[in-house]
Scaffold this active site. Structure first.
Site, mmCIF file in Angstrom:
data_model
loop_
_atom_site.group_PDB
_atom_site.id
_atom_site.type_symbol
_atom_site.label_atom_id
_atom_site.label_comp_id
_atom_site.label_asym_id
_atom_site.label_seq_id
_atom_site.Cartn_x
_atom_site.Cartn_y
_atom_site.Cartn_z
ATOM 1 N N ASN A 10 0.749 -0.653 -0.026
ATOM 2 C CA ASN A 10 -0.076 -0.102 0.077
ATOM 3 C C ASN A 10 1.325 0.997 0.034
ATOM 4 O OD1 ASN A 10 -2.035 2.479 0.212
ATOM 5 N ND2 ASN A 10 -2.499 1.095 2.092
ATOM 6 N N LYS A 17 3.533 0.670 3.276
ATOM 7 C CA LYS A 17 2.602 0.142 4.209
ATOM 8 C C LYS A 17 2.475 -1.743 3.242
ATOM 9 C CE LYS A 17 -0.401 2.367 6.546
ATOM 10 N NZ LYS A 17 -2.107 2.781 6.525
ATOM 11 N N ARG A 93 -2.344 -1.510 -3.465
ATOM 12 C CA ARG A 93 -3.981 -1.379 -2.891
ATOM 13 C C ARG A 93 -3.837 0.112 -4.357
ATOM 14 N NH1 ARG A 93 -4.618 3.567 0.697
ATOM 15 N NH2 ARG A 93 -7.456 4.329 0.411
ATOM 16 N N HIS A 182 -13.104 3.082 0.217
ATOM 17 C CA HIS A 182 -13.282 2.004 1.351
ATOM 18 C C HIS A 182 -13.192 0.550 0.668
ATOM 19 C CE1 HIS A 182 -13.146 5.484 3.942
ATOM 20 N NE2 HIS A 182 -12.077 5.139 3.717
ATOM 21 N N HIS A 210 -17.847 2.318 7.658
ATOM 22 C CA HIS A 210 -16.140 2.009 8.156
ATOM 23 C C HIS A 210 -16.285 3.523 8.553
ATOM 24 C CE1 HIS A 210 -12.771 1.214 5.951
ATOM 25 N NE2 HIS A 210 -12.078 2.895 6.574
ATOM 26 N N ASN A 213 -11.079 7.897 10.497
ATOM 27 C CA ASN A 213 -10.223 8.852 10.564
ATOM 28 C C ASN A 213 -11.049 9.641 9.134
ATOM 29 O OD1 ASN A 213 -9.706 11.965 11.115
ATOM 30 N ND2 ASN A 213 -8.188 12.020 9.068
ATOM 31 N N GLY A 214 -11.632 8.936 8.085
ATOM 32 C CA GLY A 214 -11.783 8.485 6.902
ATOM 33 C C GLY A 214 -13.073 8.208 6.753
ATOM 34 N N ARG A 243 -12.623 15.239 7.286
ATOM 35 C CA ARG A 243 -13.196 16.146 6.322
ATOM 36 C C ARG A 243 -14.696 16.680 6.135
ATOM 37 N NH1 ARG A 243 -11.429 10.902 3.287
ATOM 38 N NH2 ARG A 243 -9.403 10.931 3.315
ATOM 39 N N ASP A 284 -9.725 13.165 16.255
ATOM 40 C CA ASP A 284 -9.547 12.055 18.113
ATOM 41 C C ASP A 284 -10.837 12.031 18.635
ATOM 42 O OD1 ASP A 284 -8.572 9.781 19.687
ATOM 43 O OD2 ASP A 284 -6.610 10.702 19.184
ATOM 44 N N VAL A 333 -12.690 3.936 14.959
ATOM 45 C CA VAL A 333 -13.633 4.663 15.689
ATOM 46 C C VAL A 333 -14.948 3.030 15.996
ATOM 47 C CG1 VAL A 333 -15.900 6.178 15.483
ATOM 48 C CG2 VAL A 333 -13.690 6.694 14.792
ATOM 49 N N GLY A 334 -15.547 2.675 14.225
ATOM 50 C CA GLY A 334 -16.370 1.879 14.354
ATOM 51 C C GLY A 334 -15.927 0.047 15.614
ATOM 52 N N GLU A 386 -8.199 -5.202 4.959
ATOM 53 C CA GLU A 386 -8.130 -4.862 4.395
ATOM 54 C C GLU A 386 -6.992 -5.210 3.418
ATOM 55 O OE1 GLU A 386 -9.364 -0.469 2.806
ATOM 56 O OE2 GLU A 386 -9.101 -0.496 5.044
#
Length: 402
Positions: A10, A17, A93, A182, A210, A213-214, A243, A284, A333-334, A386
């Site tokens: 990625n 990554k 990716r 995503h 999802h 942060n995004g 965003r 955050d 977060v989810g 992912e």
């Protein structure tokens, strides 16, 4: 011996990554991250999971070519080098595949050219993705390089969901439509949710949230995406870390004409200085929770705006799908913010949605249900993967020939 390993890469604008995965049993052999590429303060962390060894390197890494060569050297030190006959392919990716790429694709010159043509609609991502692919091709020109596109899962959306209501000739000329992002996460999570329910993906309707942060939502009917919240770019949809998500397009004209802001300034505002950060100065969710518990009204309002938008999309996608088997929360977060999950479904009992307080408070790395026993609609927490999704799609394409 058949080659069964896939290296997942990625390549971001200043980072790489990677994970090396053996697809015989989905075992991760090595993972790592190179960041701050092009700076004097570059950092490289590599972990060999077969031995448990972790190595960290600090110092300048000039470009992606140098970064990937460093990755190859570290893998070789562990006996997992790119020259291994067990390496079946490298999966990459790629953020934007437009309408041209609807599935994982073995890279050749024509594919590279098309990814390059899509740079105007993904200027921050596709150039870095291309650099990673080209460098990997130079290191192993004989090895299949597979591009897995973030947008591919969403290409099943009907035109009624994918089209914007603007002049069709102008839209087509400039490739203006809703692509969604995503996609590898939404594909993985929707399928894993079906398995959690003991059903086949084609028999399940899932709303996937999802939330990182995004953030993005998708409506998945029988394993196929029929709507998603991000659009031409990842700016549309939910309130995110920095965003704005949805807003009246005339806000842009107003800021230019009345506020005297340039297009670049507005772009920066909406992508980097909006969302939770723009509302309360923090992106955050853990810090926002801490501030709310301390009585900070600015943080509370930001959270309420975030949840309000989230509920709107849950309701909208419930209507799009008609019947819903599960709502699945994923990403940072989810997966980790129980209070976000609770707030998102609060008041939606009429839709069959609720969380069980004790179940919702449990943390873990495995998919799990957090809804009450016998709930009409399951509420699930499904950790996304992912990299595994990219490896799975890559190996399915080339593994049988390796």
């Amino acid at each position: 011996m058949n080659a069964t390993r896939v290296l997942v890469l990625n390549s971001g604008s200043s980072s790489v990554k990677y994970q090396l995965i053996d697809m015989r049993d989905a075992t991760r052999l090595a993972v790592g991250l190179v960041e701050r590429i092009g700076e004097q303060t570059s950092r490289f962390k590599h972990t060999c999971l077969t031995s448990g060894d972790t190595r960290e390197l600090d110092g300048p890494i000039a470009d992606h070519d140098a970064a990937l060569k460093a990755v190859a050297e570290e893998l070789a030190r562990d006996g997992l080098g790119l020259d291994s006959p067990e390496l079946a392919a490298i999966g990459h990716r790629v953020v934007h595949g437009g309408m041209f790429f609807t599935e994982p694709t073995v890279v050749d010159d024509a594919v590279l050219h098309e990814i390059e043509r899509l740079i105007p609609v993904a200027p921050l991502h596709n150039p870095a993705n291309l650099t990673g692919i080209r460098t990997a091709m130079a290191l192993r020109p004989d090895l299949p390089q597979v591009a897995v596109f973030d947008t591919a899962f969403h290409t099943t959306m009907p035109e009624s969901a994918a089209r914007y209501a603007i002049d069709t000739k102008i839209a087509d000329r400039h490739r203006v439509r809703r692509y969604g992002f995503h996609g590898t996460s939404h594909a993985y999570v929707s399928r894993a949710t079906a398995h959690l329910l003991g059903k086949a993906p084609e028999d399940v309707n899932v709303i996937v949230l999802h939330l990182g942060n995004g953030a993005s939502a998708s409506a998945v009917r029988g394993g196929r995406c029929v709507d998603t919240s991000m659009g031409l770019t990842p700016l549309e949809g939910l309130v995110m870390g920095t965003r704005s998500g949805d807003l009246d397009p005339a806000v842009i004209f107003h800021l230019q004409r009345v506020g005297g802001m340039s297009m670049d300034e507005i772009d920066t505002l909406l992508n980097k200085r909006s969302g939770l950060f723009g509302l309360c100065g923090d992106n955050d969710m853990r810090e926002i929770q801490r501030r709310m518990e301390a009585g900070d009204e600015e943080a509370r309002l930001a959270f309420e705006i975030y949840v309000h938008r989230l509920k709107k999309y849950i309701g909208a996608y419930y209507a799009v799908l008609g019947t819903v088997d599960a709502v699945a929360f994923t990403a940072g977060v989810g997966e980790n913010a129980a209070f976000v999950r609770e707030a998102a479904v609060e008041g939606l009992a009429g839709l069959g949605l609720a969380v069980d307080g004790a179940r919702n408070a449990v943390r873990g790395d495995e998919p799990r249900l957090v809804s009450p026993e016998g709930a009409r609609v399951a509420v699930a927490v499904v950790p996304t993967d992912e990299e595994m999704e990219i490896a799975t799609q890559t190996y399915a394409l080339v593994g049988k020939n390796s």
